[in-house]
Write an enzyme that holds these catalytic residues in place. Structure first.
Site, mmCIF file in Angstrom:
data_model
loop_
_atom_site.group_PDB
_atom_site.id
_atom_site.type_symbol
_atom_site.label_atom_id
_atom_site.label_comp_id
_atom_site.label_asym_id
_atom_site.label_seq_id
_atom_site.Cartn_x
_atom_site.Cartn_y
_atom_site.Cartn_z
ATOM 1 C CE1 TYR A 368 0.700 0.230 4.435
ATOM 2 C CE2 TYR A 368 -1.575 -0.371 4.816
ATOM 3 C CZ TYR A 368 -0.325 -0.066 5.292
ATOM 4 O OH TYR A 368 -0.101 -0.085 6.639
ATOM 5 C CD GLU A 369 -0.018 6.185 0.702
ATOM 6 O OE1 GLU A 369 -1.201 6.051 0.344
ATOM 7 O OE2 GLU A 369 0.664 7.170 0.429
#
Ligand SMILES: Cc1cc2nc3c(=O)[nH]c(=O)nc-3n(C[C@H](O)[C@H](O)[C@H](O)COP(=O)(O)OP(=O)(O)OC[C@H]3O[C@@H](n4cnc5c(N)ncnc54)[C@H](O)[C@@H]3O)c2cc1C
Length: 561
Positions: A368-369
């Site tokens: 994620y990110e």
């Protein structure tokens, strides 16, 4: 320029988080929640409420928060993730959700929404990813159709779906990225708004203490004042503006998760007797399962701290530096957690031991990110521009700066880190001449090598600052100056050797035809000679790490002797 918390307030905050965890979040409870796949909402709300108020660190003081700077945020994120990465993710989601408002909101929007996070402890969610638009956010298909009254836009109707949204099923407010006529734009939506629904919590591999859900928007009406910044088409720019900062937070998660795993493996290695002695006395164990991971984690910490200091000095979004920190820390954290399972043998492979949970949890930091591959691409593209702009001198110049540090600090590995920088510059130039970055694999391998080389530079500089007693007052002090110097020397040797060997491999693999004096250009024989002393440094670092006091994994089951 951001002032942030003073040292006493940062220490107090970190201690309060530690005390809350000690009191409320024993390992046994965290493992139970993980097994039940339960989001402990009441606990998260207490953490983000009056009792702990951890969210205040992230909110500017003019909106009722404590106004923490990037350095404070890194320290707090590392501490929270060492306790539980799912709970940390829930706090992160609120901050991510509010970030488009922080960077792009009107003064009225900031006052209206940020103060609710500070004062009411509301949870937020950040709705960017879609079922068919993840790494490539520009492919988003959620739409925001303007609603007119007397020729004026008075509101928008949002339609579409969002995927994998942290806090998606529990947040009071959600920021949604949607395609308006003027381009991608952020909107703030209250939970409970007509047509705005969420799916069941996802059954995830790890961070099972966080709520992740899909969101559905069926002609959801919002007033025009819910368009962040009041101007359409700013959404991707606003998302880009905060990547340096948000990726630093996830980097801190990788660092915290990785060290949490080692902090369990190290005491175990002291207690566990095999072949007549503790495992911590066995080189084949420590030099594979402990030392390299501690070293990589500290290289990532050095990159995080430098990036945080530069963000706080107002040096722009630092997207590439944030990506370097995230790539280094998430990969190092994941590898450290895997090694910690191995270090526990069969016990580590059971749900009873926290290292098994940490390994599943920390894995998300590579996704994620921005995934690791997207980080590699961001880094390679960003630094490729620097290479071209400086006619190939970018990393030679960085190497010269490191060499100038060597006279004052001859024992912190700056000389070998400089060799790695020179070799990287030569590799990039050979790629330019042979037009090799047209191979995406080479471009991404370059991204990974660039991150390691920059991490080696950061760690060498950090070790030099520590040796001079010049680490900032808020800097982490897990390793002392001598230990940092050893870690830097081990890391710089590893990185320089990797650049030289990987360069030869991929240049040959791409049939580049530029291999004649390659070894000489890369400085391969000097890099090989610089490996002298590696084992002695690893021995000393293993001893130092095994001497440190760590939170021991409570022994749940008697190990057979
Ligand atoms: C637990 C969890 C929580 C999350 N929380 C949030 C949240 O709160 N808000 C939010 O908006 N999103 C959230 N996400 C989404 C997350 O950011 C995305 O999953 C991530 O960005 C990757 O997108 P994707 O899943 O669509 O994978 P894809 O983009 O389809 O990627 C799949 C694979 O292909 C690789 N890849 C993609 N593009 C390229 C390329 N051009 N070249 C080479 N390789 C490529 C990727 O690295 C990856 O390995 C969350 C995800 C998870 C799993």
């Amino acid at each position: 320029m951001t002032n942030g918390l003073d040292v006493e307030m940062l220490d107090f905050t970190l201690e309060s988080i530690g005390e809350f965890a000690h009191r409320e979040l024993p390992d046994s409870l965290l493992i139970e929640f993980d097994e039940r796949d339960e989001f402990p909402e009441a606990l998260v709300r207490r953490m983000c409420g009056e009792e702990l108020g951890v969210q205040l660190v992230f909110v500017p003081d003019e909106y009722g928060g404590m106004g923490g700077d990037a350095f404070d945020v890194y320290r707090v994120c590392e501490r929270m993730s060492a306790i539980d990465l799912g709970l940390a993710t829930s706090v992160l989601a609120t901050i991510l959700g509010s970030d488009p408002i922080s960077v792009g909101g009107t003064p009225e929007q900031k006052r209206r929404f940020l103060s609710r996070i500070a004062e009411d402890g509301i949870l937020m969610a950040y709705g960017a990813t879609e079922p068919d638009a993840g790494s490539d956010l520009a492919a988003l298909s959620t739409t925001a159709a303007p609603v007119y009254d007397n020729g004026q836009v008075v509101g928008y109707r949002l339609s579409g779906a969002k995927q994998w949204i942290s806090n998606g099923g529990v947040a009071e407010l959600t920021s949604i990225l949607a395609l308006a006529p003027g381009g991608p734009s952020w909107f703030v939506i209250d939970s409970g708004t007509d047509g705005f629904t969420h799916g069941e919590p996802e059954d995830k591999h790890g961070i099972r203490l966080s709520n992740t859900a899909a969101l559905f928007l069926d002609e959801v009406y919002v007033d025009a004042d819910r368009l962040i910044g009041g101007v359409e088409g700013q959404g991707l720019v606003q998302a880009q503006q905060i990547f340096g900062y948000t990726r630093l937070m996830v980097a801190a998660f990788g660092l915290g998760g990785g060290w949490a795993a080692l902090d369990r493996a190290i005491p175990y290695s002291r207690e566990r007797i095999q072949a007549g002695g503790p495992l911590c006395d066995k080189q084949g164990y420590t030099h594979k399962l402990i030392v390299p991971h501690a070293v990589r984690l500290e290289a990532s910490r050095a990159a995080i701290e430098e990036t945080a200091e530069r963000l706080d000095a107002g040096e722009g979004p630092l997207n590439v530096e944030g990506a370097v920190a995230k790539l280094l820390a998430s990969e190092a954290g994941d590898q450290a957690a895997d090694a910690a399972i191995q270090a526990h043998g069969g016990y580590g492979y059971t749900h009873e031991y926290m290292v098994e949970k940490i390994k599943r949890d920390v894995r998300i930091t590579r996704i994620y990110e921005g995934t690791s591959e997207i980080m590699e691409m961001t880094i390679a593209r960003g630094r490729w521009q620097e290479h071209l702009k400086t006619r190939g001198d970018h990393y030679h110049a960085a190497a010269r700066e490191l060499e100038s540090l060597h006279a004052d600090h001859p024992a912190v590995g700056v000389d070998v880190a400089a060799m790695a920088h020179h070799a990287l510059a030569e590799l990039m130039e050979t790629c330019r001449v042979g037009r090799l970055t047209r191979h995406q694999h080479i471009l991404l391998r370059l991204g990974a090598l660039i991150a390691s080389v920059e991490g080696a530079g950061s760690l060498a500089r950090r070790a030099a600052r520590a040796a001079a007693g010049e680490l900032g007052p808020k800097a982490d002090r897990r390793l002392d100056a001598e230990e940092l110097a050893m870690a830097s020397r081990v890391n710089a040797r590893d990185v320089a050797f990797t650049v030289a060997t990987e360069a030869a491999r991929w240049l040959a693999g791409a049939d580049s035809g530029e291999l004649d004096d390659l070894e000489a250009r890369l400085g391969s024989s000097t890099i090989r000679s610089a490996q002298a002393g590696l084992l002695a440094d690893m021995d000393a670092l293993a001893q130092a790490l095994c001497r440190q006091r760590q939170t021991s994994e409570p022994r749940r089951r008697m190990a057979p002797t």
